[in-house]
Motif scaffolding. Structure first.
Motif, short mmCIF file in Angstrom:
data_model
loop_
_atom_site.label_atom_id
_atom_site.label_comp_id
_atom_site.label_asym_id
_atom_site.label_seq_id
_atom_site.Cartn_x
_atom_site.Cartn_y
_atom_site.Cartn_z
N LEU A 7 98.43 -120.02 -11.57
CA LEU A 7 97.42 -120.44 -10.61
C LEU A 7 96.11 -120.80 -11.31
O LEU A 7 95.47 -121.81 -10.99
CB LEU A 7 97.19 -119.33 -9.58
CG LEU A 7 96.18 -119.62 -8.46
CD1 LEU A 7 96.66 -120.79 -7.60
CD2 LEU A 7 95.96 -118.38 -7.60
N PHE A 8 95.70 -120.00 -12.29
CA PHE A 8 94.47 -120.29 -13.04
C PHE A 8 94.63 -121.57 -13.85
O PHE A 8 93.69 -122.36 -13.97
CB PHE A 8 94.14 -119.11 -13.94
CG PHE A 8 93.43 -117.99 -13.23
CD1 PHE A 8 92.35 -117.34 -13.82
CD2 PHE A 8 93.84 -117.56 -11.97
CE1 PHE A 8 91.70 -116.31 -13.16
CE2 PHE A 8 93.20 -116.53 -11.32
CZ PHE A 8 92.12 -115.90 -11.91
N LYS A 9 95.80 -121.80 -14.42
CA LYS A 9 96.04 -123.03 -15.17
C LYS A 9 95.94 -124.24 -14.24
O LYS A 9 95.35 -125.28 -14.59
CB LYS A 9 97.42 -122.98 -15.83
CG LYS A 9 97.51 -122.02 -17.01
CD LYS A 9 98.95 -121.74 -17.42
CE LYS A 9 99.68 -122.99 -17.87
NZ LYS A 9 101.06 -122.66 -18.30
N GLY A 19 87.74 -118.96 -11.96
CA GLY A 19 88.83 -118.34 -11.24
C GLY A 19 88.59 -116.84 -11.19
O GLY A 19 88.25 -116.23 -12.20
N TRP A 20 88.79 -116.24 -10.02
CA TRP A 20 88.42 -114.84 -9.82
C TRP A 20 89.60 -114.03 -9.31
O TRP A 20 90.49 -114.54 -8.63
CB TRP A 20 87.27 -114.75 -8.80
CG TRP A 20 86.01 -115.40 -9.28
CD1 TRP A 20 85.77 -116.75 -9.37
CD2 TRP A 20 84.84 -114.75 -9.75
NE1 TRP A 20 84.50 -116.97 -9.86
CE2 TRP A 20 83.91 -115.76 -10.10
CE3 TRP A 20 84.47 -113.41 -9.89
CZ2 TRP A 20 82.64 -115.47 -10.60
CZ3 TRP A 20 83.21 -113.12 -10.39
CH2 TRP A 20 82.31 -114.15 -10.74
N ALA A 21 89.60 -112.75 -9.64
CA ALA A 21 90.58 -111.81 -9.11
C ALA A 21 89.86 -110.48 -8.87
O ALA A 21 88.90 -110.16 -9.57
CB ALA A 21 91.73 -111.62 -10.09
N TYR A 22 90.30 -109.74 -7.89
CA TYR A 22 89.65 -108.47 -7.63
C TYR A 22 90.60 -107.30 -7.88
O TYR A 22 91.81 -107.46 -7.88
CB TYR A 22 89.05 -108.40 -6.22
CG TYR A 22 90.02 -108.54 -5.07
CD1 TYR A 22 90.56 -107.42 -4.45
CD2 TYR A 22 90.36 -109.79 -4.57
CE1 TYR A 22 91.42 -107.54 -3.39
CE2 TYR A 22 91.22 -109.93 -3.50
CZ TYR A 22 91.75 -108.80 -2.91
OH TYR A 22 92.61 -108.92 -1.85
N ILE A 47 87.85 -122.80 -18.09
CA ILE A 47 87.57 -122.19 -16.81
C ILE A 47 87.05 -120.77 -17.01
O ILE A 47 87.55 -120.01 -17.83
CB ILE A 47 88.82 -122.20 -15.91
CG1 ILE A 47 88.46 -121.82 -14.47
CG2 ILE A 47 89.92 -121.30 -16.46
CD1 ILE A 47 89.61 -122.03 -13.49
N VAL A 48 85.99 -120.41 -16.29
CA VAL A 48 85.42 -119.06 -16.34
C VAL A 48 86.36 -118.11 -15.61
O VAL A 48 86.92 -118.45 -14.56
CB VAL A 48 84.02 -119.05 -15.71
CG1 VAL A 48 83.51 -117.63 -15.53
CG2 VAL A 48 83.05 -119.86 -16.56
N LEU A 49 86.53 -116.91 -16.14
CA LEU A 49 87.40 -115.91 -15.54
C LEU A 49 86.55 -114.74 -15.07
O LEU A 49 85.84 -114.11 -15.85
CB LEU A 49 88.45 -115.44 -16.56
CG LEU A 49 89.27 -116.57 -17.20
CD1 LEU A 49 90.24 -116.00 -18.23
CD2 LEU A 49 90.02 -117.37 -16.15
N GLY A 50 86.63 -114.46 -13.77
CA GLY A 50 85.74 -113.46 -13.21
C GLY A 50 86.46 -112.41 -12.39
O GLY A 50 87.45 -112.70 -11.71
N SER A 51 85.96 -111.19 -12.44
CA SER A 51 86.50 -110.09 -11.63
C SER A 51 85.53 -109.75 -10.53
O SER A 51 84.37 -109.44 -10.78
CB SER A 51 86.75 -108.86 -12.50
OG SER A 51 87.30 -107.82 -11.71
N ILE A 75 88.39 -114.49 -25.19
CA ILE A 75 88.50 -115.71 -24.37
C ILE A 75 87.30 -116.63 -24.56
O ILE A 75 87.07 -117.54 -23.77
CB ILE A 75 88.71 -115.38 -22.88
CG1 ILE A 75 87.49 -114.67 -22.28
CG2 ILE A 75 89.96 -114.52 -22.68
CD1 ILE A 75 87.61 -114.44 -20.77
N GLY A 76 86.54 -116.40 -25.61
CA GLY A 76 85.46 -117.32 -25.96
C GLY A 76 84.25 -117.28 -25.06
O GLY A 76 83.64 -118.31 -24.78
N GLY A 77 83.88 -116.09 -24.59
CA GLY A 77 82.66 -115.96 -23.80
C GLY A 77 82.78 -116.52 -22.39
O GLY A 77 81.78 -117.00 -21.83
N ARG A 78 83.97 -116.43 -21.80
CA ARG A 78 84.18 -116.99 -20.45
C ARG A 78 84.32 -115.91 -19.37
O ARG A 78 84.73 -116.22 -18.25
CB ARG A 78 85.42 -117.89 -20.44
CG ARG A 78 85.25 -119.18 -21.22
CD ARG A 78 86.45 -120.09 -21.05
NE ARG A 78 87.59 -119.66 -21.86
CZ ARG A 78 88.85 -119.64 -21.43
NH1 ARG A 78 89.14 -119.95 -20.19
NH2 ARG A 78 89.83 -119.28 -22.25
#
Length: 326
Positions: A7-9, A19-22, A47-51, A75-78
């Motif tokens: 999904l993130f891809k 893209g976020w997940a909780y 893409i930034v990855l966020g919780s 992940i390179g500061g994302r």
């Protein structure tokens, strides 16, 4: 979890910026988001990855800081982390009770985490037997020097929005609110919280506040069948509240009430593309935000969610200017 990576891809290919997940403990969701982001980061490039959100009541702040720093560097500061200090203490029987109340304890752990993630000295060894030579200054390693600027407060109330400004961290407004005025709509209260965050930020520091994100269900129905499906989800969410649309295998909620007393749940923006655009533009909370985090129905399949993201990117997003500038 592997479907989550797919999904993130797909989101990155479609041009989504983050893209976020909780996190959910003991449930059929994602219990440990940082290993997931470390894995997803190897399959994506920008893409930034966020919780959103990590409840601090049940976190060891130093271990969380270590894992977050490691993940961010991998992940390179994302990485972006949204943390919360809400009063939910449902699993005290597992994580052990504390002497203070849940919110006080969560705030204590949050402060410790922010110190650790900032690279501050956590302890100076003063005597033998403390794991290092006397005089050693202990800091979290590895240290990601910019991660502190990418921490957000998950907010459900005016008080938590103001607290984020006082701490100097960003803000993300969730899909449940409390302490609103009688008769105040979800969007109006959301806009009021955002303005309070920005006003308090400017009052306490010389810089402009960071971008504010809000989570929202925006479901564009490009066919009659999809509009019917999204309308059914809206009805389920309005009648069951936070118990709606649970994935297969999820724990049964302790209550089937619409939402906790004194709280309200976010609306679902659904319909034809034109109807969704009109609804989004007329919502004061979304209008006040800088970023929209799409809350996808938890029970939808990977194929359904990719279709939803594709339809949104091809219809509503361009009309609203929701498009990346990379």
């Amino acid at each position: 979890m592997r479907e989550g990576i797919e999904l993130f891809k797909a989101a990155e290919r479609l041009g989504y910026q983050s893209g976020w997940a909780y996190q959910r403990h003991f449930d059929h969701y994602l219990s440990s988001p940082l290993p997931f982001f470390a894995a997803a980061g190897q399959h994506t490039s920008h893409i930034v990855l966020g919780s959103a959100v990590i409840p601090m009541r049940y976190q060891d702040p130093i271990l969380l800081a270590e894992a977050a720093g490691t993940t961010d560097l991998l992940i390179g500061g994302r990485l972006e982390l949204a943390i919360s200090t809400g009063t939910n203490a449902a699993f005290d029987a597992v994580f052990v009770t504390v002497e203070t109340d849940a919110r006080t304890e969560a705030k204590r752990r949050q402060a410790r985490f922010l110190s650790a993630i900032s690279g501050e000295i956590l302890h100076t060894v003063a005597e033998p037997g403390q794991g290092a030579a006397e005089g050693s200054q202990l800091r979290v390693t590895p240290h990601s020097p910019t991660l502190r600027s990418r921490i957000r407060q998950g907010s459900a109330s005016l008080g938590s929005a103001i607290q984020a400004a006082e701490l100097g961290i960003g803000l993300i407004a969730g899909t449940v609110q409390h302490d609103q005025a009688e008769g105040e709509s979800f969007g109006s209260y959301q806009a009021r919280c955002i303005e309070a965050f920005r006003a308090n930020w400017r009052k306490q520091r010389t810089s402009e506040p960071p971008p504010v994100a809000v989570a929202a269900s925006v479901l564009v129905g490009t066919t009659p069948e999809l509009r019917e499906k999204y309308a059914a989800y809206d009805l389920e969410r309005r009648t069951q509240g936070i118990a709606a649309s649970r994935p297969k295998g999820a724990l049964e909620p302790s209550s089937r009430t619409n939402q906790p007393p004194g709280s309200q749940i976010s609306p679902v923006f659904h319909g034809t593309p034109d109807q969704v655009i009109e609804a989004v533009l007329s919502d004061p909370g979304l209008a006040a935000a800088d970023e929209i985090v799409l809350f996808l129905p938890p029970a939808f399949s990977l194929v359904e969610n990719i279709q939803l993201l594709t339809d949104l990117a091809g219809t509503v997003a361009p009309s609203l200017g929701w498009w990346p500038d990379w």
